[in-house]
Design a protein around this motif. Structure first.
Motif, PDB file in Angstrom:
ATOM      1  N   ASP A  19       0.844  -1.195   0.000  1.00 36.71           N
ATOM      2  CA  ASP A  19       0.000   0.000   0.000  1.00 36.71           C
ATOM      3  C   ASP A  19       0.878   1.243   0.000  1.00 36.71           C
ATOM      4  O   ASP A  19       1.917   1.287   0.680  1.00 36.71           O
ATOM      5  CB  ASP A  19      -0.909   0.016   1.227  1.00 36.71           C
ATOM      6  N   ARG A  72      -0.300  -2.973   4.014  1.00 36.92           N
ATOM      7  CA  ARG A  72      -0.726  -4.168   3.288  1.00 36.92           C
ATOM      8  C   ARG A  72       0.287  -4.524   2.217  1.00 36.92           C
ATOM      9  O   ARG A  72       0.758  -3.659   1.471  1.00 36.92           O
ATOM     10  CB  ARG A  72      -2.083  -3.928   2.642  1.00 36.92           C
ATOM     11  N   TRP A  74       0.815  -6.738  -1.180  1.00 34.35           N
ATOM     12  CA  TRP A  74      -0.030  -7.321  -2.216  1.00 34.35           C
ATOM     13  C   TRP A  74       0.651  -8.519  -2.888  1.00 34.35           C
ATOM     14  O   TRP A  74       1.849  -8.454  -3.198  1.00 34.35           O
ATOM     15  CB  TRP A  74      -0.340  -6.277  -3.298  1.00 34.35           C
ATOM     16  N   GLY A  91     -10.460 -10.953  -0.774  1.00 32.54           N
ATOM     17  CA  GLY A  91      -9.157 -11.125  -0.155  1.00 32.54           C
ATOM     18  C   GLY A  91      -8.538 -12.490  -0.354  1.00 32.54           C
ATOM     19  O   GLY A  91      -7.536 -12.829   0.301  1.00 32.54           O
TER      20      GLY A  91
END
Length: 318
Positions: A19, A72, A74, A91
């Motif tokens: 993020d 976060r 990814w 998710g």
């Protein structure tokens, strides 16, 4: 998908995606952030986050890093000289992989150009073109000399050059049910005469909802691929890129010309997409049967929690 991410390459050579915004005070890690080892450092206060799991490992002015400090991370992969990020609205982790094009990996095919378009449409509208066989003979028969503006594509001035298309679309079976293929035979007519030496075979392999490999094979112009990628930016706004890799022993002017032709033809579709609406129950004839097959195939990429546009039919609440 409307997410902001920071992409960086760690000292181990691996690409990481996290993020973009620091959870401390919201600085953008991608703007001014620096890489230390396999971490990215916030440009505002120097917090450092690991690329593989997003955990904060250093706060330069704090005695202890809180256990819950993280961004976060990814799921991503680097394939065909592109960094791809997996997104699932529930998710869930990656459920299939993007195939490697070995000619790109071993540098037999090299990068020869890229285009980018922004399209006001739902993501499903764009790949659905592969099954809409009838639109090819109407929208894409006029040559590139007719340009992308639909007011001029059927101009008599440029009718001496025309494209002919023979197309077949079908989904793949397990274990590749997330893939489909469009087989294209393209011919060119000049003053009504077919020029066989200019015939091109194209296999367009769709992988998931947003990636297409357009594989070209031409007798004299060689072989290559255009990678067509659709990235949702926000509701009803898609960023579409075309990246071409072509035989390294073919003069660059050839793939650049192919990309230009593809771009002009694609922009004819863009003008349609930017001004059409989605018809959930279209009026179809039997020759349009592939469209319904494509919609059934594409439905696998939705879940019960997939984002949907909410609206009121009888109110002014949008």
């Amino acid at each position: 998908i409307g997410e902001q991410v920071a992409v960086f390459r760690g000292h181990d050579g691996k690409a990481y995606v996290v993020d973009a915004y620091c959870p401390h005070l919201g600085a953008n890690l991608a703007v001014g952030g620096r890489v230390f080892g396999n971490c990215i450092e916030c440009p505002f206060h120097g917090w450092q986050f690991q690329g593989d799991n997003g955990v904060c490992v250093k706060i330069p002015y704090a005695e202890k890093v809180p256990d819950f400090a993280s961004v976060r991370s990814w799921p991503s992969c680097e394939v065909n000289k592109q960094i791809l990020v997996w997104f699932h609205c529930d998710g869930e982790g990656p459920q299939w992989i993007v195939p490697e094009q070995p000619e790109i990996t071993n540098d037999e095919w090299v990068y020869r150009g890229r285009t980018e378009h922004f399209i006001n449409a739902h993501i499903q509208e764009i790949p659905e073109n592969a099954a809409d066989i009838a639109h090819l003979s109407h929208l894409h028969t006029p040559s590139m000399l007719s340009g992308a503006d639909l007011r001029y594509t059927n101009s008599k001035i440029w009718e001496f050059v025309q494209h002919d298309w023979k197309v077949d679309w079908k989904p793949e079976s397990e274990p590749n049910k997330h893939c489909s293929q469009m087989f294209v035979k393209h011919a060119l007519r000049v003053f009504g005469c077919h020029w066989p030496l200019l015939d091109v075979s194209v296999v367009a392999r769709q992988v998931g909802p947003g990636i297409v490999f357009l594989l070209f094979d031409q007798t004299f112009l060689g072989r290559g691929v255009i990678m067509h990628c659709v990235t949702p930016v926000e509701p009803l706004l898609q960023c579409v890129t075309h990246t071409i890799f072509y035989q390294s022993n073919i003069p660059p002017v050839v793939p650049k010309f192919i990309l230009k032709v593809e771009c002009i033809q694609f922009e004819r579709d863009v003008m349609i997409w930017n001004n059409k609406k989605y018809v959930s129950k279209p009026l179809l004839v039997k020759e349009d049967s592939a469209i319904q097959k494509h919609r059934r195939w594409f439905s696998q990429f939705y879940s019960e929690n997939s984002p949907r546009l909410q609206y009121q039919r009888d109110k002014l609440d949008f």
